[in-house]
Design a protein around this motif. Structure first.
Motif, short mmCIF file in Angstrom:
data_model
loop_
_atom_site.label_atom_id
_atom_site.label_comp_id
_atom_site.label_asym_id
_atom_site.label_seq_id
_atom_site.Cartn_x
_atom_site.Cartn_y
_atom_site.Cartn_z
N UNK A 12 0.87 -1.30 0.08
CA UNK A 12 0.01 0.01 -0.05
C UNK A 12 0.76 1.43 0.09
N UNK A 13 1.90 1.27 0.69
CA UNK A 13 2.89 2.45 0.77
C UNK A 13 3.32 3.00 -0.67
N UNK A 14 3.81 1.73 -1.50
CA UNK A 14 4.20 1.95 -2.89
C UNK A 14 3.10 2.40 -3.77
N UNK A 15 2.09 2.19 -3.60
CA UNK A 15 0.79 2.55 -4.28
C UNK A 15 0.53 4.11 -3.97
N UNK A 16 0.69 4.28 -3.02
CA UNK A 16 0.00 5.58 -2.07
C UNK A 16 0.97 6.63 -2.88
N UNK A 17 2.47 6.06 -2.73
CA UNK A 17 3.68 6.90 -3.30
C UNK A 17 3.53 7.30 -4.58
N UNK A 18 3.02 6.15 -5.52
CA UNK A 18 2.76 6.39 -6.90
C UNK A 18 1.80 7.55 -7.08
N UNK A 19 0.62 7.49 -6.33
CA UNK A 19 -0.54 8.32 -6.68
C UNK A 19 -0.07 9.80 -6.29
N UNK A 20 0.89 9.86 -5.08
CA UNK A 20 1.39 10.92 -4.85
C UNK A 20 2.53 11.64 -5.61
N UNK A 21 3.11 10.74 -6.41
CA UNK A 21 4.22 11.29 -7.34
C UNK A 21 5.45 11.55 -6.63
N UNK A 22 5.77 10.55 -5.71
CA UNK A 22 7.00 10.82 -4.86
C UNK A 22 8.14 10.60 -5.69
N UNK A 23 9.58 10.85 -5.35
CA UNK A 23 10.62 10.72 -6.31
C UNK A 23 10.81 9.40 -6.74
N UNK A 24 11.19 9.24 -8.18
CA UNK A 24 11.41 7.99 -8.68
C UNK A 24 12.40 7.16 -7.87
N UNK A 25 13.31 7.77 -7.28
CA UNK A 25 14.24 6.78 -6.72
C UNK A 25 13.56 6.16 -5.38
#
Length: 347
Positions: A12-25
């Motif tokens: 869930x953290x990675x999916x949320x991170x993708x939706x929030x457009x966190x840094x690619x790294x």
């Protein structure tokens, strides 16, 4: 396996991170940490299914779904046009299984037992088949390096498809060989003390669910590859040949090492060589066929990838000669893998 389940929090953290457009790294790291436990759960589910299907069918399912993670990641990389990452991951999987997994298994097992033995006959068959498979991969590459560029064009695309068809055909024949005409070579003694923890329905449902979620995570992972490599100054070759295979096969790698520690070297060697064999004869042709739906991908490896592949397979054949292993052989394999990894890192 308990440790792997703790890593599921990164799904869930990675999916949320993708939706929030966190840094690619950061997204690359989060999705990688999410993929590892999903691959482990797929392996656990296939192991549970093997209690109902029998050890031989179970072993085949373990090998198939062991490479499913890399196949799914490669599919999304293929769709994104990251052909170098796809081809490097194919080479990296073979090299990683033979040098890293087999080497670590021999080292860990050898530290507990002075000498370990394995089924020499079955490993000889598998390693010889692997040598043929790698030859099938190298011939098209040699073709591109020796034929004038103006003669390649459409001819080479056709050659890649023909080679893929031949390798897939050999894969089907190898299954017939191992399951019917020469099944005695691959006889597996059932573990009398082991019992299924899950029902067959639960195992199948978990396998399907893990595969679907893995597809979502793989798309996030692949989407972060290019910006991540640019930000950190890494080459796509290094990501494909080192990082992707380690992430995709982490659960399978740990299984091989645990088997070696339990003095079940037959299983450890078969995981390493059998997974490599399936990667070349099954996963590679499937990726070639799937690429026809997007942009056709050719089977062209660079010179260094070819040299690393060939020497890795020659080492596998050398290991199969005496049917024995020790910790020093493991150190040697790991040393070769480290040299290859460092070389690709500075490429």
């Amino acid at each position: 396996m308990k440790l792997l389940r703790y890593l599921l929090i990164f799904v869930p953290i990675s999916i949320i991170g993708d939706l929030l457009h966190v840094s690619p790294t950061l997204l690359f790291v989060l999705s990688a940490l999410a993929i590892i436990p999903l691959a482990g759960i797929m392996g656990e589910a296939t192991e549970e299914i093997s209690f109902y299907s029998g050890p031989r069918i179970g072993g085949f399912l373990n090998a198939t779904f062991g490479n499913a993670t890399e196949l799914i990641i490669a599919f999304f990389a293929l769709k994104a046009g990251l052909f170098e990452v796809v081809k490097a991951s194919i080479a990296g999987s073979v090299i990683g299984n033979i040098l890293l997994v087999l080497g670590l298994s021999m080292l860990v097992g050898g530290m507990k037992f002075k000498n370990q033995t394995f089924n020499k006959q079955s490993v000889e068959v598998s390693s010889s088949m692997l040598l043929f498979a790698v030859i099938g991969l190298t011939i098209p590459a040699i073709f591109t390096h020796t034929v004038a560029a103006d003669l390649l064009n459409t001819r080479y695309e056709g050659l890649s498809v023909i080679v893929a068809i031949i390798m897939f055909g050999i894969y089907i024949l190898s299954l017939y060989f191992s399951f019917y005409t020469h099944k005695d070579i691959y006889f597996v003694e059932p573990d009398e003390g082991a019992v299924a923890k899950w029902s067959l329905k639960k195992a199948i449902m978990v396998l399907i669910a893990a595969t679907v979620i893995l597809g979502i995570e793989s798309e996030i992972f692949v989407g972060a590859v290019e910006p991540m490599t640019s930000a950190l100054g890494l080459s796509e070759f290094f990501v494909g040949i080192i990082i992707v295979p380690i992430i995709g096969n982490a659960a399978e790698h740990s299984t091989a090492v645990v088997m070696a520690y339990k003095n079940k070297m037959d299983v450890a060697v078969e995981i390493a060589i059998g997974s490599s064999l399936q990667m070349v004869l099954f996963v590679t042709p499937v990726l070639i066929f799937l690429s026809l739906l997007f942009t056709p991908m050719s089977i062209v490896f660079n010179e260094f990838e070819l040299v690393a592949l060939i020497f890795s397979v020659l080492i596998a054949n050398r290991v199969a000669i005496d049917g024995e292993s020790n910790w020093l052989e493991g150190v040697q394999l790991l040393a070769v893998y480290a040299i290859i990894a460092v070389s690709f890192f500075i490429l």
